[in-house]
Design a protein around this motif. Structure first.
Motif, PDB file in Angstrom:
ATOM      1  N   MET A  99       0.788  -1.081   0.010  1.00 19.82           N
ATOM      2  CA  MET A  99       0.050  -0.247  -0.111  1.00 19.82           C
ATOM      3  C   MET A  99       0.844   1.247   0.083  1.00 19.82           C
ATOM      4  N   SER A 100       0.386   2.253  -0.577  1.00 26.47           N
ATOM      5  CA  SER A 100       1.259   3.478  -0.832  1.00 26.47           C
ATOM      6  C   SER A 100       0.962   4.209   0.742  1.00 26.47           C
ATOM      7  N   TYR A 101       2.219   4.738   0.932  1.00 23.79           N
ATOM      8  CA  TYR A 101       2.543   5.479   2.466  1.00 23.79           C
ATOM      9  C   TYR A 101       1.664   6.502   2.534  1.00 23.79           C
ATOM     10  N   ASP A 102       0.815   6.605   3.453  1.00 23.85           N
ATOM     11  CA  ASP A 102      -0.198   7.883   3.824  1.00 23.85           C
ATOM     12  C   ASP A 102       0.400   8.451   5.142  1.00 23.85           C
ATOM     13  N   PRO A 103       1.074   9.716   5.075  1.00 23.75           N
ATOM     14  CA  PRO A 103       1.440  10.517   6.307  1.00 23.75           C
ATOM     15  C   PRO A 103       0.354  10.604   7.244  1.00 23.75           C
ATOM     16  N   ALA A 104      -0.896  10.666   6.758  1.00 24.28           N
ATOM     17  CA  ALA A 104      -2.011  11.075   7.622  1.00 24.28           C
ATOM     18  C   ALA A 104      -2.026   9.997   9.015  1.00 24.28           C
ATOM     19  N   GLN A 105      -1.661   8.826   8.516  1.00 24.18           N
ATOM     20  CA  GLN A 105      -1.835   7.727   9.338  1.00 24.18           C
ATOM     21  C   GLN A 105      -0.891   7.792  10.573  1.00 24.18           C
ATOM     22  N   GLU A 106       0.204   8.760  10.444  1.00 26.19           N
ATOM     23  CA  GLU A 106       1.003   8.959  11.754  1.00 26.19           C
ATOM     24  C   GLU A 106       0.704  10.494  12.268  1.00 26.19           C
ATOM     25  N   GLY A 107      -0.107  11.059  11.836  1.00 29.32           N
ATOM     26  CA  GLY A 107      -0.627  12.297  12.355  1.00 29.32           C
ATOM     27  C   GLY A 107      -0.386  13.503  11.412  1.00 29.32           C
ATOM     28  N   ALA A 108       0.013  13.445  10.437  1.00 25.72           N
ATOM     29  CA  ALA A 108       0.511  14.497   9.431  1.00 25.72           C
ATOM     30  C   ALA A 108      -0.816  15.150   9.085  1.00 25.72           C
ATOM     31  N   ARG A 109      -0.864  16.441   9.162  1.00 29.31           N
ATOM     32  CA  ARG A 109      -2.003  17.165   8.579  1.00 29.31           C
ATOM     33  C   ARG A 109      -2.120  17.153   7.051  1.00 29.31           C
ATOM     34  N   MET A 110      -3.213  16.752   6.408  1.00 25.68           N
ATOM     35  CA  MET A 110      -3.303  16.893   5.097  1.00 25.68           C
ATOM     36  C   MET A 110      -4.046  17.752   4.386  1.00 25.68           C
ATOM     37  N   SER A 111      -4.958  18.402   5.314  1.00 21.96           N
ATOM     38  CA  SER A 111      -6.022  19.311   4.765  1.00 21.96           C
ATOM     39  C   SER A 111      -5.782  20.664   5.434  1.00 21.96           C
ATOM     40  N   PHE A 112      -5.704  21.755   4.469  1.00 20.38           N
ATOM     41  CA  PHE A 112      -5.217  23.206   4.984  1.00 20.38           C
ATOM     42  C   PHE A 112      -6.133  24.218   4.828  1.00 20.38           C
ATOM     43  N   GLN A 113      -7.452  23.538   4.601  1.00 22.39           N
ATOM     44  CA  GLN A 113      -8.619  24.678   4.282  1.00 22.39           C
ATOM     45  C   GLN A 113      -8.829  25.506   5.690  1.00 22.39           C
ATOM     46  N   GLY A 114      -8.682  26.860   5.546  1.00 28.73           N
ATOM     47  CA  GLY A 114      -8.600  27.768   6.529  1.00 28.73           C
ATOM     48  C   GLY A 114      -7.406  27.783   7.560  1.00 28.73           C
ATOM     49  N   ARG A 115      -6.675  27.058   7.186  1.00 31.35           N
ATOM     50  CA  ARG A 115      -5.304  26.980   7.990  1.00 31.35           C
ATOM     51  C   ARG A 115      -4.034  27.556   7.146  1.00 31.35           C
ATOM     52  N   MET A 116      -3.165  27.985   7.806  1.00 33.61           N
ATOM     53  CA  MET A 116      -1.979  28.388   7.296  1.00 33.61           C
ATOM     54  C   MET A 116      -0.933  27.221   6.745  1.00 33.61           C
ATOM     55  N   SER A 117      -0.957  27.395   5.590  1.00 35.75           N
ATOM     56  CA  SER A 117       0.041  26.149   4.976  1.00 35.75           C
ATOM     57  C   SER A 117       1.541  26.653   4.605  1.00 35.75           C
ATOM     58  N   TYR A 118       2.387  25.889   4.051  1.00 34.57           N
ATOM     59  CA  TYR A 118       3.767  26.178   3.982  1.00 34.57           C
ATOM     60  C   TYR A 118       3.879  27.294   2.997  1.00 34.57           C
ATOM     61  N   GLY A 119       3.194  27.349   1.812  1.00 34.98           N
ATOM     62  CA  GLY A 119       3.177  28.346   0.670  1.00 34.98           C
ATOM     63  C   GLY A 119       2.517  29.581   1.424  1.00 34.98           C
ATOM     64  N   ASP A 120       1.574  29.742   2.193  1.00 33.38           N
ATOM     65  CA  ASP A 120       0.884  30.665   2.860  1.00 33.38           C
ATOM     66  C   ASP A 120       1.993  31.629   3.661  1.00 33.38           C
ATOM     67  N   TYR A 121       2.559  30.918   4.395  1.00 28.18           N
ATOM     68  CA  TYR A 121       3.626  31.441   5.398  1.00 28.18           C
ATOM     69  C   TYR A 121       4.740  31.959   4.618  1.00 28.18           C
ATOM     70  N   LEU A 122       5.320  31.343   3.614  1.00 29.32           N
ATOM     71  CA  LEU A 122       6.307  31.827   2.715  1.00 29.32           C
ATOM     72  C   LEU A 122       5.957  33.059   1.649  1.00 29.32           C
ATOM     73  N   CYS A 123       4.606  33.205   1.556  1.00 28.57           N
ATOM     74  CA  CYS A 123       4.147  33.841   0.460  1.00 28.57           C
ATOM     75  C   CYS A 123       4.643  33.537  -1.005  1.00 28.57           C
ATOM     76  N   LEU A 124       4.610  32.248  -1.040  1.00 30.87           N
ATOM     77  CA  LEU A 124       5.246  31.621  -2.427  1.00 30.87           C
ATOM     78  C   LEU A 124       4.578  32.052  -3.577  1.00 30.87           C
ATOM     79  N   ASP A 125       3.305  32.208  -3.591  1.00 37.92           N
ATOM     80  CA  ASP A 125       2.707  32.967  -4.958  1.00 37.92           C
ATOM     81  C   ASP A 125       3.338  33.923  -5.592  1.00 37.92           C
ATOM     82  N   PRO A 126       3.506  35.163  -4.874  1.00 39.75           N
ATOM     83  CA  PRO A 126       4.034  36.119  -5.595  1.00 39.75           C
ATOM     84  C   PRO A 126       5.537  35.897  -5.982  1.00 39.75           C
TER      85      PRO A 126
END
Length: 273
Positions: free
Chosen positions: A1-28
């Motif tokens: 089976m494919s490895y799923d980080p969520a099974q070890e507690g990793a957050r996989m959904s960032f709706q309404g939360r600050m993600s890596y790209g949000d923090y670093l303002c990667l879009d601009p």
């Protein structure tokens, strides 16, 4: 089976939360590359210079903080900051290795799209020189069309440089060294400062913090000189002896810059030891 980080507690959904790209303002950041030609290598040229400007921003951040610490006599944190500046210059040196993968024929495909833009016009590079103490006021002129860039350079030229504050530490330790008379001029070798540094180097255990501070500045300038040298060889490798896009004499101009010494006292004292 494919490895799923969520099974070890990793957050996989960032709706309404600050993600890596949000923090670093990667879009601009990642959408700031706008090649003006169809040449494949123009993207390399743009990203190399943009990332260099980001590293220079960090260098200025560290240099400003180090100057404050040195002025206050709090040298140990300044050592870490100046070490980081030297490593930043090492990182900037590595960027030339990537740019040198571009050949003269590849650069020719888009060079005309640069117009008269040139790294010679980098206000952050100019500010690094000004903060260190190499204050050539003629070099402000390429920025005169941007008053918001000129104002910080003029303000910097009116305050003690990083090296001025370092010399202040010599005075605080009891050495007879003069204060800098003209803040808006490049540092010139000073016999009294040179003699004081020679004494520090002859007895490093007695003057350990001053000795270490001097070596941190020499480390920084060592990498800074390498950066300038790599700039010369990269430009010569890609455009030969053509004039620079900003109107300078190109390689000949850059070679003249190799003769500029930021901290002459610290280099010249070595002859006295």
């Amino acid at each position: 089976m494919s490895y799923d980080p969520a099974q070890e507690g990793a957050r996989m959904s960032f709706q309404g939360r600050m993600s890596y790209g949000d923090y670093l303002c990667l879009d601009p950041i990642l959408t700031a590359q706008h090649p003006k030609s169809q040449a494949h290598d123009e993207m390399l040229f743009i990203i190399q210079h943009q990332t260099s400007e980001l590293w220079m921003k960090l260098a200025l951040h560290e240099m400003a903080a180090a100057r404050v610490r040195i002025a206050a006599g709090d040298l140990k944190p300044a050592f870490k900051m100046l070490t980081r500046v030297a490593r930043i210059m090492e990182q900037l040196n590595s960027a030339w290795d990537v740019l040198r993968t571009m050949t003269p024929s590849e650069y020719t495909e888009f060079r005309e799209t640069l117009g008269e833009s040139s790294g010679f016009q980098s206000h952050q590079y100019r500010m690094i020189e000004f903060v260190a103490g190499n204050r050539n006021m003629a070099m402000i002129r390429p920025h005169e069309h941007r008053p918001e860039l000129v104002a910080p350079l003029l303000a910097e030229a009116e305050r003690p440089s990083l090296y001025d504050e370092v010399v202040g530490r010599l005075r605080a330790a009891g050495f007879d060294v003069p204060a800098r008379r003209k803040l808006d001029q490049p540092h010139q070798p000073d016999p009294q400062a040179r003699a004081a540094w020679a004494q520090v180097y002859r007895d490093p255990h007695r003057y350990w913090e001053l000795y270490e501070l001097a070596e941190k500045l020499v480390d920084f300038e060592d990498y800074f000189r390498r950066w300038r040298f790599n700039h010369v060889t990269t430009v010569e490798r890609i455009i030969g002896f053509k004039r620079g896009s900003g109107g300078t004499s190109g390689v000949n101009y850059l070679r003249r810059m190799l003769d500029v010494v930021l901290f002459p006292d610290l280099w010249e004292l070595r002859t006295d030891l």
